[in-house]
Scaffold this motif. Structure first.
Motif, PDB file in Angstrom:
ATOM      1  N   SER A   1       0.839  -1.199   0.000  1.00 30.34           N
ATOM      2  CA  SER A   1       0.000   0.000   0.000  1.00 30.34           C
ATOM      3  C   SER A   1       0.886   1.266   0.000  1.00 30.34           C
ATOM      4  N   PRO A   2       0.301   2.384  -0.435  1.00 30.50           N
ATOM      5  CA  PRO A   2      -1.027   2.558  -1.000  1.00 30.50           C
ATOM      6  C   PRO A   2      -1.104   1.963  -2.410  1.00 30.50           C
ATOM      7  N   SER A   3      -2.193   1.300  -2.685  1.00 30.83           N
ATOM      8  CA  SER A   3      -2.379   0.707  -4.009  1.00 30.83           C
ATOM      9  C   SER A   3      -3.747   1.064  -4.552  1.00 30.83           C
ATOM     10  N   LEU A   4      -3.834   1.082  -5.878  1.00 33.93           N
ATOM     11  CA  LEU A   4      -5.116   1.210  -6.557  1.00 33.93           C
ATOM     12  C   LEU A   4      -5.593  -0.184  -6.936  1.00 33.93           C
ATOM     13  N   GLN A   5      -6.856  -0.445  -6.711  1.00 30.37           N
ATOM     14  CA  GLN A   5      -7.408  -1.759  -7.016  1.00 30.37           C
ATOM     15  C   GLN A   5      -8.784  -1.598  -7.647  1.00 30.37           C
ATOM     16  N   ILE A   6      -9.164  -2.554  -8.469  1.00 28.45           N
ATOM     17  CA  ILE A   6     -10.537  -2.640  -8.939  1.00 28.45           C
ATOM     18  C   ILE A   6     -11.147  -3.890  -8.324  1.00 28.45           C
ATOM     19  N   LEU A   7     -12.256  -3.685  -7.609  1.00 29.86           N
ATOM     20  CA  LEU A   7     -12.954  -4.755  -6.910  1.00 29.86           C
ATOM     21  C   LEU A   7     -14.288  -5.017  -7.595  1.00 29.86           C
ATOM     22  N   ALA A   8     -14.842  -6.206  -7.382  1.00 27.24           N
ATOM     23  CA  ALA A   8     -16.131  -6.545  -7.982  1.00 27.24           C
ATOM     24  C   ALA A   8     -16.842  -7.589  -7.145  1.00 27.24           C
ATOM     25  N   ALA A   9     -18.166  -7.633  -7.301  1.00 21.28           N
ATOM     26  CA  ALA A   9     -19.020  -8.663  -6.693  1.00 21.28           C
ATOM     27  C   ALA A   9     -18.902  -8.718  -5.172  1.00 21.28           C
ATOM     28  N   GLY A  10     -18.666  -7.578  -4.530  1.00 26.39           N
ATOM     29  CA  GLY A  10     -18.614  -7.537  -3.077  1.00 26.39           C
ATOM     30  C   GLY A  10     -17.419  -8.220  -2.462  1.00 26.39           C
ATOM     31  N   SER A  11     -16.377  -8.480  -3.238  1.00 26.42           N
ATOM     32  CA  SER A  11     -15.179  -9.150  -2.740  1.00 26.42           C
ATOM     33  C   SER A  11     -14.031  -8.150  -2.634  1.00 26.42           C
ATOM     34  N   ASN A  12     -13.217  -8.290  -1.574  1.00 25.17           N
ATOM     35  CA  ASN A  12     -12.045  -7.421  -1.474  1.00 25.17           C
ATOM     36  C   ASN A  12     -10.805  -8.068  -2.087  1.00 25.17           C
ATOM     37  N   THR A  13     -10.974  -9.166  -2.826  1.00 24.52           N
ATOM     38  CA  THR A  13      -9.889  -9.722  -3.632  1.00 24.52           C
ATOM     39  C   THR A  13      -9.878  -8.987  -4.960  1.00 24.52           C
ATOM     40  N   PRO A  14      -8.833  -8.215  -5.258  1.00 20.82           N
ATOM     41  CA  PRO A  14      -8.879  -7.331  -6.421  1.00 20.82           C
ATOM     42  C   PRO A  14      -8.804  -8.067  -7.748  1.00 20.82           C
TER      43      PRO A  14
ATOM     44  N   THR B   1      -7.478  -6.405 -10.251  1.00 26.74           N
ATOM     45  CA  THR B   1      -6.179  -5.904 -10.688  1.00 26.74           C
ATOM     46  C   THR B   1      -5.680  -4.894  -9.662  1.00 26.74           C
ATOM     47  N   VAL B   2      -4.356  -4.711  -9.603  1.00 21.74           N
ATOM     48  CA  VAL B   2      -3.728  -3.864  -8.582  1.00 21.74           C
ATOM     49  C   VAL B   2      -2.605  -3.055  -9.212  1.00 21.74           C
ATOM     50  N   PHE B   3      -2.444  -1.814  -8.741  1.00 25.95           N
ATOM     51  CA  PHE B   3      -1.258  -1.021  -9.073  1.00 25.95           C
ATOM     52  C   PHE B   3      -0.715  -0.418  -7.789  1.00 25.95           C
ATOM     53  N   GLU B   4       0.549  -0.691  -7.460  1.00 30.67           N
ATOM     54  CA  GLU B   4       1.185  -0.142  -6.265  1.00 30.67           C
ATOM     55  C   GLU B   4       1.734   1.243  -6.587  1.00 30.67           C
ATOM     56  N   THR B   5       1.271   2.265  -5.853  1.00 33.66           N
ATOM     57  CA  THR B   5       1.625   3.648  -6.169  1.00 33.66           C
ATOM     58  C   THR B   5       2.970   4.077  -5.605  1.00 33.66           C
ATOM     59  N   GLY B   6       3.412   3.459  -4.494  1.00 34.74           N
ATOM     60  CA  GLY B   6       4.651   3.884  -3.847  1.00 34.74           C
ATOM     61  C   GLY B   6       4.545   5.218  -3.130  1.00 34.74           C
ATOM     62  N   LEU B   7       3.326   5.696  -2.864  1.00 36.00           N
ATOM     63  CA  LEU B   7       3.140   7.026  -2.284  1.00 36.00           C
ATOM     64  C   LEU B   7       3.434   7.092  -0.786  1.00 36.00           C
ATOM     65  N   GLY B   8       3.329   5.987  -0.081  1.00 41.28           N
ATOM     66  CA  GLY B   8       3.555   6.014   1.364  1.00 41.28           C
ATOM     67  C   GLY B   8       2.567   6.933   2.064  1.00 41.28           C
ATOM     68  N   ASN B   9       3.008   7.589   3.145  1.00 44.91           N
ATOM     69  CA  ASN B   9       2.128   8.426   3.944  1.00 44.91           C
ATOM     70  C   ASN B   9       1.706   9.710   3.246  1.00 44.91           C
ATOM     71  N   SER B  10       2.374  10.075   2.149  1.00 46.32           N
ATOM     72  CA  SER B  10       2.013  11.317   1.474  1.00 46.32           C
ATOM     73  C   SER B  10       0.584  11.273   0.939  1.00 46.32           C
ATOM     74  N   ILE B  11       0.012  10.085   0.780  1.00 42.61           N
ATOM     75  CA  ILE B  11      -1.342   9.983   0.244  1.00 42.61           C
ATOM     76  C   ILE B  11      -2.379  10.533   1.217  1.00 42.61           C
ATOM     77  N   ARG B  12      -2.047  10.663   2.483  1.00 43.39           N
ATOM     78  CA  ARG B  12      -3.055  11.065   3.468  1.00 43.39           C
ATOM     79  C   ARG B  12      -2.722  12.363   4.187  1.00 43.39           C
ATOM     80  N   GLU B  13      -1.763  13.132   3.692  1.00 45.51           N
ATOM     81  CA  GLU B  13      -1.498  14.427   4.311  1.00 45.51           C
ATOM     82  C   GLU B  13      -2.670  15.357   4.024  1.00 45.51           C
ATOM     83  N   ALA B  14      -3.130  16.057   5.055  1.00 47.19           N
ATOM     84  CA  ALA B  14      -4.388  16.792   4.976  1.00 47.19           C
ATOM     85  C   ALA B  14      -4.383  17.880   3.913  1.00 47.19           C
ATOM     86  N   GLN B  15      -3.193  18.430   3.558  1.00 44.82           N
ATOM     87  CA  GLN B  15      -3.174  19.509   2.579  1.00 44.82           C
ATOM     88  C   GLN B  15      -3.325  19.010   1.153  1.00 44.82           C
ATOM     89  N   TYR B  16      -3.322  17.691   0.954  1.00 42.75           N
ATOM     90  CA  TYR B  16      -3.409  17.152  -0.394  1.00 42.75           C
ATOM     91  C   TYR B  16      -4.847  16.784  -0.753  1.00 42.75           C
TER      92      TYR B  16
END
Length: 283
Positions: free
Chosen positions: A150-163, A165-180
């Motif tokens: 994580s953080p990763s982008l995923q596409i989910l379907a049919a109520g399952s959290n098994t993706p 497809t997945v893409f790992e962003t490499g963003l780390g904690n920067s994805i949740r800084e409040a100014q972004y």
């Protein structure tokens, strides 16, 4: 509290998004959006603020920062009759609030479903357990060993959290800084064979951190979403499990559209919204 530089960047990016898309879909960044009219489930809360500068802001909190074990969902009050043999696109904004020193998790989704619901907490992102006729773009911010980093982008379907497809962003904690402020989209291009199949693409964008996308072939008929005239609801889900992150989206507008000299008033209003959110969190 968001800095003026990042608020201006977010507003500039929103203005740069296309004003019109394919025949189907909704642009939640263009508005108007009143989240207090949406169907709220679990921990989700919505409120409107008019700080006195002529602007009104609608804020949707799926989970509130500072408290764990939350799962929330919110869906627009009116469904759409999507034709899955035609292109569609949904645009939205989102942000995550969390302290860099705290555990990061768990994430949020933008979901299309035939039956609004809130699923489980933690790694389920409030999505798992949805009605089987659903698909979602997930921003997953927590992983266990042997899972996509994580953080990763995923596409989910049919109520399952098994993706699918997945893409790992490499963003780390920067994805949740409040100014972004982040912007996202979920877009579909049909195969052209009138068989409810095509390519589904999810993307997130931030002016400072860049753009990231994930895509997969999709068969909406097999998911039960290709039935003629079937209503489809759109909305968000989120959960934070053992973490204490807040997951939210917001929208602000004024009439008339502000001239350049009134941007400072807009920024003051956004700052007021952030201050009120901070007071609510402390309370």
């Amino acid at each position: 509290m968001p800095s003026p530089r990042h608020l201006i960047a977010a507003l500039a990016l929103a203005a740069a998004l296309p004003a019109a898309h394919a025949q189907q879909g909704v642009n939640l960044t263009a508005g108007p959006v009143d989240y207090t009219t949406w169907t709220l489930l679990g921990s989700a809360q919505a409120s409107n603020f008019t700080p006195g500068n002529g602007f009104t802001y609608s804020v949707l909190d799926l989970t509130l920062p500072g408290s764990g074990d939350q799962a929330g969902a919110a869906f627009a009050p009116a469904p759409l009759a999507l034709d899955f043999n035609q292109a569609f696109r949904f645009d939205f904004n989102w942000y995550i609030q969390g302290a860099p020193s705290d555990l990061r998790g768990d994430g949020l989704t933008f979901t299309l479903t035939t039956m609004p619901a809130v699923g489980g907490g933690g790694s389920d992102l409030g999505y798992a357990g949805q009605h089987g006729s659903s698909v979602a773009l997930a921003i997953d911010t927590f992983h266990f060993e042997n899972e996509p980093v994580s953080p990763s982008l995923q596409i989910l379907a049919a109520g399952s959290n098994t993706p699918l497809t997945v893409f790992e962003t490499g963003l780390g904690n920067s994805i949740r800084e409040a100014q972004y402020q982040w912007f996202g989209s979920l877009a579909y291009t049909p195969s052209g064979q009138d068989d409810d199949t095509g390519l589904l693409v999810g993307e997130i964008t931030n002016l400072d951190l860049g753009s990231f996308s994930v895509e997969t072939p999709i068969n909406f008929g097999a998911l039960g979403l290709g039935l003629a005239g079937q209503p489809v609801y759109y909305g968000f889900t989120a959960s934070n499990g053992a973490a204490m992150d807040g997951h939210a989206t917001s929208w602000g507008a004024a009439v008339p559209v502000p001239e350049p000299q009134t941007w400072l008033m807009l920024l003051a209003g956004l700052a007021a919204v952030g201050w009120m959110g901070h007071r609510r969190q402390r309370a």
